[in-house]
Enzyme design. Structure first.
Site, PDB file in Angstrom:
ATOM      1  N   THR A   1     -16.709 -13.861  20.456  1.00 26.21           N
ATOM      2  CA  THR A   1     -18.122 -13.861  20.125  1.00 26.21           C
ATOM      3  C   THR A   1     -18.310 -14.816  18.962  1.00 26.21           C
ATOM      4  O   THR A   1     -17.382 -15.524  18.593  1.00 26.21           O
ATOM      5  CB  THR A   1     -18.574 -12.449  19.743  1.00 26.21           C
ATOM      6  OG1 THR A   1     -19.975 -12.481  19.479  1.00 26.21           O
ATOM      7  CG2 THR A   1     -17.844 -11.929  18.544  1.00 26.21           C
TER       8      THR A   1
ATOM      9  N   THR B   1     -33.405 -27.131   8.455  1.00 24.32           N
ATOM     10  CA  THR B   1     -34.341 -27.404   7.374  1.00 24.32           C
ATOM     11  C   THR B   1     -35.026 -26.151   6.848  1.00 24.32           C
ATOM     12  O   THR B   1     -35.749 -26.213   5.882  1.00 24.32           O
ATOM     13  CB  THR B   1     -35.427 -28.391   7.866  1.00 24.32           C
ATOM     14  OG1 THR B   1     -36.046 -27.852   9.038  1.00 24.32           O
ATOM     15  CG2 THR B   1     -34.810 -29.725   8.192  1.00 24.32           C
TER      16      THR B   1
END
Length: 410
Positions: A197, A410
């Site tokens: 995972t 961002t």
């Protein structure tokens, strides 16, 4: 506090607020070292004694530097005593400098603990392609005190876009001894595992043979972590590690042990629960989707079809919109690549039969819509060809998934 849990005829006890540090001899914690703006970003796990260790890793060809370093550490003795994890930076696609930083991360932590370098595993998660600010890691290592656990701090420190921590622990009896299995994981996006995972960690105080532990982890991963999908992307940093330090003092577990299947069932339960927590926390998700395929001639057929359905963007958006559009489910079965008889397929959305023997059934759209407003959605597909079955887990696809991933860096 412990609560008794019956899991597939196995009597287990779940530990309230159970975590990676619940098994005997394990400590864990986390702190802020400056990789992220304010959140905890450096986590650690420590065992009082070296622990037998097994691992499974991403099959993505662009494997992050920490995976290479961790594999090398485990290969020496199949033992690990400490794990160091940073979030905020994946240290992936970073070339020679990235490998150097991963080695420094391992070596500085081992030096601070006074243990051999190969007793330390390292892993990273976060943005790909940026060099790790190793000086911040060094400063963070200086602040780590492995003699004390900081409850919940490790689980917080390994998160990226996750909205919640993922952890649990269970206890059972082996050879008359109390054995505890604890787990923690992170993962929310870029989730379509193959051999692992995003990041999963399991600890146990059971005594177990190294080869048996590796085989067990690989098999259980295929039935748990490898059966979840959020967005169809397999990360560069996927890893699951399990540490067994033997402090419970049971007789060494192996397939020859009379209670081997009891231990395996408990370990599978922990991994399944962690996997479902990851699926439910998919980026922007509002629902956990569970797809069960039964009546297959081969188990692989059931596995592929269940994961194809839960990975379908059209199925996921229909669930988000509470639209019982069973045609999308049938479509996914058909393009899964597995040969089945369409005239035998029966489909249920929760308790509502929408397709029987390949033909649509009259059903109440109102009741179906009402069911799809639940947070846990079950889709059942019966192929009516054999006795094999499989379950896959995923989540709905929402507007927020696009928003989160459109501005990830961002």
């Amino acid at each position: 506090m412990e609560q008794t849990l019956i899991h597939k005829n196995l009597k287990l006890k779940t530990i309230e607020e159970g975590s990676i540090s619940s098994p005997m001899g394990f400590k864990a914690g986390g702190l802020h070292c400056g990789l992220r703006r304010k959140a905890l970003d450096l986590g650690w796990i420590y065992s009082e004694v070296p622990a037998i260790t097994a691992g499974v890793y991403t099959t993505n060809l662009f494997q992050a530097a920490p995976l290479t370093v961790t594999k090398e550490s485990i290969a020496v003795e199949h033992k690990i005593q400490a794990i160091l994890v940073n979030s905020g930076n994946a240290n992936a696609c970073t070339g020679e400098e990235g490998m150097k930083n991963a080695l420094e991360m391992r070596d500085h932590f081992s030096l601070s603990l006074g243990i051999p370098q190969h007793y330390v595993a390292v892993t990273s998660t976060g943005v790909i392609g940026q060099q790790l600010p190793i000086d911040k890691i060094h400063n963070g290592i200086k602040e780590i005190d492995v003699t004390n656990s900081q409850e919940g701090h490790f689980e917080q420190a390994i998160l990226t876009t996750d909205t919640t921590v993922k952890h649990l622990a269970v206890s059972l009896e082996i050879d008359g001894k109390k054995v505890v299995i604890g787990g923690a994981a992170k993962g929310s996006g870029m989730i379509h595992p193959n051999m692992a995972t995003m990041l999963g960690f399991v600890t146990t105080d059971a005594a177990i043979a190294p080869d048996a532990l590796q085989t067990a982890l690989k098999e259980i991963t295929n039935q748990s972590f490898n059966m979840i999908t959020v967005d169809g992307d397999t990360s560069t940093n996927d890893m699951v590690l399990i540490l067994a330090n033997g402090l419970a003092e049971n007789y060494e577990l192996s397939p020859a042990h009379p209670q081997w299947n009891v231990f395996i069932s408990a370990l599978k339960m922990v991994c399944e629960e962690l996997a479902k927590k990851i699926a439910r926390d998919g980026e922007g998700a509002t629902k956990l989707i569970e797809v069960e395929v039964t009546g297959a001639l081969e188990k692989e057929t059931a596995e592929v079809i269940s994961k194809t359905i839960v990975g379908s963007s059209l199925v996921k958006t229909a669930i988000f919109g509470t639209d019982a559009n069973w045609g999308r489910i049938i479509c996914a079965v058909g393009y899964s690549g597995k040969m089945i008889d369409p005239l035998k397929v029966t489909v249920k959305i929760g308790p509502i039969t929408v397709v029987e023997n390949g033909l649509p059934q009259d059903f109440s759209e109102e009741l179906a819509k009402q069911y799809l407003q639940n947070e846990h959605i079950n889709i059942m597909v019966d192929l009516q060809e054999g006795d094999e079955s499989a379950i896959a887990w995923g989540c709905d696809l929402t507007y927020d998934y696009v928003r989160i991933n459109a501005s990830y860096r961002t």
